[in-house]
Design a protein around this motif. Structure first.
Motif, PDB file in Angstrom:
ATOM      1  N   ALA A 188       0.901  -1.211  -0.073  1.00 44.10           N
ATOM      2  CA  ALA A 188      -0.113  -0.126  -0.045  1.00 44.10           C
ATOM      3  C   ALA A 188       0.975   1.329  -0.051  1.00 44.10           C
ATOM      4  CB  ALA A 188      -0.971   0.078   1.197  1.00 44.10           C
ATOM      5  N   HIS A 189       2.026   1.361   0.791  1.00 41.11           N
ATOM      6  CA  HIS A 189       2.841   2.598   0.739  1.00 41.11           C
ATOM      7  C   HIS A 189       3.384   2.546  -0.536  1.00 41.11           C
ATOM      8  CE1 HIS A 189       2.101   4.028   4.837  1.00 41.11           C
ATOM      9  NE2 HIS A 189       2.074   2.757   5.296  1.00 41.11           N
ATOM     10  N   GLY A 190       3.840   1.570  -1.118  1.00 39.76           N
ATOM     11  CA  GLY A 190       4.644   1.756  -2.426  1.00 39.76           C
ATOM     12  C   GLY A 190       3.920   2.009  -3.318  1.00 39.76           C
ATOM     13  N   GLN A 191       2.578   1.700  -3.533  1.00 42.54           N
ATOM     14  CA  GLN A 191       1.761   1.965  -4.471  1.00 42.54           C
ATOM     15  C   GLN A 191       1.429   3.626  -4.252  1.00 42.54           C
ATOM     16  OE1 GLN A 191      -1.700  -0.367  -4.200  1.00 42.54           O
ATOM     17  NE2 GLN A 191      -0.505  -2.241  -4.914  1.00 42.54           N
ATOM     18  N   ALA A 192       1.537   4.144  -3.064  1.00 40.42           N
ATOM     19  CA  ALA A 192       1.442   5.483  -2.776  1.00 40.42           C
ATOM     20  C   ALA A 192       2.598   6.499  -2.948  1.00 40.42           C
ATOM     21  CB  ALA A 192       0.639   5.633  -1.203  1.00 40.42           C
ATOM     22  N   GLY A 193       3.722   5.776  -3.234  1.00 39.24           N
ATOM     23  CA  GLY A 193       4.896   6.577  -3.530  1.00 39.24           C
ATOM     24  C   GLY A 193       5.729   6.867  -2.378  1.00 39.24           C
ATOM     25  N   ARG A 194       5.211   5.908  -1.070  1.00 36.64           N
ATOM     26  CA  ARG A 194       6.279   6.057   0.130  1.00 36.64           C
ATOM     27  C   ARG A 194       7.264   4.880  -0.024  1.00 36.64           C
ATOM     28  NH1 ARG A 194       0.720   7.887   1.871  1.00 36.64           N
ATOM     29  NH2 ARG A 194       0.329   5.738   2.227  1.00 36.64           N
ATOM     30  N   THR A 195       8.159   5.010  -0.937  1.00 33.03           N
ATOM     31  CA  THR A 195       9.059   3.871  -1.102  1.00 33.03           C
ATOM     32  C   THR A 195       9.858   3.467  -0.064  1.00 33.03           C
ATOM     33  OG1 THR A 195       9.317   4.566  -3.431  1.00 33.03           O
ATOM     34  CG2 THR A 195      10.839   2.990  -2.561  1.00 33.03           C
ATOM     35  N   ARG A 196      10.530   4.371   0.812  1.00 32.48           N
ATOM     36  CA  ARG A 196      11.230   4.377   2.241  1.00 32.48           C
ATOM     37  C   ARG A 196      10.371   3.451   3.114  1.00 32.48           C
ATOM     38  NH1 ARG A 196      16.485   3.834   1.752  1.00 32.48           N
ATOM     39  NH2 ARG A 196      16.840   5.412   0.684  1.00 32.48           N
ATOM     40  N   ARG A 197       9.132   3.962   3.233  1.00 32.39           N
ATOM     41  CA  ARG A 197       8.329   3.319   4.045  1.00 32.39           C
ATOM     42  C   ARG A 197       7.987   1.897   3.728  1.00 32.39           C
ATOM     43  NH1 ARG A 197       6.722   3.252   9.295  1.00 32.39           N
ATOM     44  NH2 ARG A 197       4.387   2.636   9.835  1.00 32.39           N
ATOM     45  N   SER A 198       7.662   1.711   2.587  1.00 35.44           N
ATOM     46  CA  SER A 198       7.458   0.325   1.819  1.00 35.44           C
ATOM     47  C   SER A 198       8.523  -0.687   2.135  1.00 35.44           C
ATOM     48  CB  SER A 198       7.378   0.604   0.323  1.00 35.44           C
ATOM     49  OG  SER A 198       6.832  -0.762  -0.077  1.00 35.44           O
ATOM     50  N   ILE A 199       9.994  -0.138   2.160  1.00 30.64           N
ATOM     51  CA  ILE A 199      10.900  -1.020   2.357  1.00 30.64           C
ATOM     52  C   ILE A 199      11.028  -1.388   3.751  1.00 30.64           C
ATOM     53  CG2 ILE A 199      13.482  -0.715   2.500  1.00 30.64           C
ATOM     54  CD1 ILE A 199      13.567   0.837  -0.278  1.00 30.64           C
ATOM     55  N   ARG A 200      10.990  -0.292   4.550  1.00 29.14           N
ATOM     56  CA  ARG A 200      11.080  -0.806   6.171  1.00 29.14           C
ATOM     57  C   ARG A 200       9.974  -1.791   6.464  1.00 29.14           C
ATOM     58  NH1 ARG A 200      11.525   4.837   6.904  1.00 29.14           N
ATOM     59  NH2 ARG A 200       9.481   5.190   7.372  1.00 29.14           N
ATOM     60  N   LEU A 201       8.761  -1.757   5.888  1.00 31.21           N
ATOM     61  CA  LEU A 201       7.718  -2.707   6.016  1.00 31.21           C
ATOM     62  C   LEU A 201       7.951  -3.995   5.379  1.00 31.21           C
ATOM     63  CD1 LEU A 201       4.616  -0.388   6.012  1.00 31.21           C
ATOM     64  CD2 LEU A 201       5.347  -1.291   7.970  1.00 31.21           C
ATOM     65  N   HIS A 202       8.346  -3.946   4.212  1.00 30.31           N
ATOM     66  CA  HIS A 202       8.858  -5.186   3.606  1.00 30.31           C
ATOM     67  C   HIS A 202       9.980  -5.923   4.563  1.00 30.31           C
ATOM     68  CE1 HIS A 202       7.292  -4.751  -0.704  1.00 30.31           C
ATOM     69  NE2 HIS A 202       6.826  -5.815  -0.449  1.00 30.31           N
TER      70      HIS A 202
END
Length: 232
Positions: free
Chosen positions: A32-46
């Motif tokens: 969800a964060h990746g699709q919203a363009g919040r890449t760094r947050r997406s990386i942390r959650l992954h």
């Protein structure tokens, strides 16, 4: 977003009995964060999801190995190539161990890794991954014809970037033939493959050749365009 943000609280409160369930919740949040363009947050959650899956299933991550793909793509998007390759290479090794080096899964991961090499403009490494992927997908038979066409198209782009038009054109013709077999001449995929060939003639100013190719290409798709082994 409120649910995703509440995950650490739910985790601390012991609301998830199975670490794998918690891992998949973090993975969904990462997407969800990746699709919203919040890449760094997406990386942390992954990364959090992967740690949980390692605890639940060991280093091969059970059925969650594909999360490494998402993590690697995130780093690639940020231009952090070393981290991107660390994770895509780990996924490739998991595929080698579990599905085998001749498997479609292994070939698909090679195809993904080739795009990482392309982003770094490493044409030699990109070509190696694509050539190996092509061998795997051709051996897989008719079920992978569309993927063979895609890999041939990507290989032709490598040749084009090197100025090797004599190598690019036969592969684009073969990709065109496979697209015609699988999706038909009226599809966008077929049109894209056809236009790629025409562009090879248009780029140096051969407009007449480009137009003639577009008109003549369908009847020229002869036996050499059948799904045979790729030319070497």
């Amino acid at each position: 977003d409120l649910y995703w943000e509440s995950l650490p609280v739910l985790e601390a409160g012991g609301r998830f009995d199975d670490p794998a369930d918690l891992a998949w919740s973090y993975a969904c949040a990462a997407d969800a964060h990746g699709q919203a363009g919040r890449t760094r947050r997406s990386i942390r959650l992954h990364s959090k999801a992967i740690v949980l899956l390692e605890a639940a299933h060991g280093p091969d991550l059970g059925d969650g190995a594909d999360l490494l793909d998402g993590l690697a793509r995130g780093y690639l998007e940020l231009g952090e190539f070393e981290s991107a390759f660390t994770h895509i290479d780990r996924l490739l090794e998991i595929r080698r161990r579990n599905e085998g080096p001749e498997s479609v899964e292994f070939g698909s991961t090679l195809k993904v890794r080739s795009t990482f090499h392309a982003a770094r403009d490493d044409l030699a490494a990109e070509e190696r991954d694509l050539e190996r992927a092509l061998e795997i997908f051709e051996a897989a038979g008719p079920a992978e014809i569309r993927t063979v066409a895609a890999v041939l198209n990507n290989l032709s782009m490598v040749h084009i970037r090197r100025g090797e038009l004599d190598l690019a054109i036969p592969r684009l013709h073969r990709a065109l033939g496979l697209q015609r077999q699988t999706v038909g001449e009226d599809s966008a995929f077929f049109a894209a493959a056809l236009s790629n060939i025409a562009l090879l003639h248009w780029a140096p100013g051969n407009l007449a050749n480009a137009e003639a190719l577009c008109r003549a290409a369908p009847p020229l798709l002869l036996a050499d365009l059948r799904p045979q082994a790729a030319e070497r």
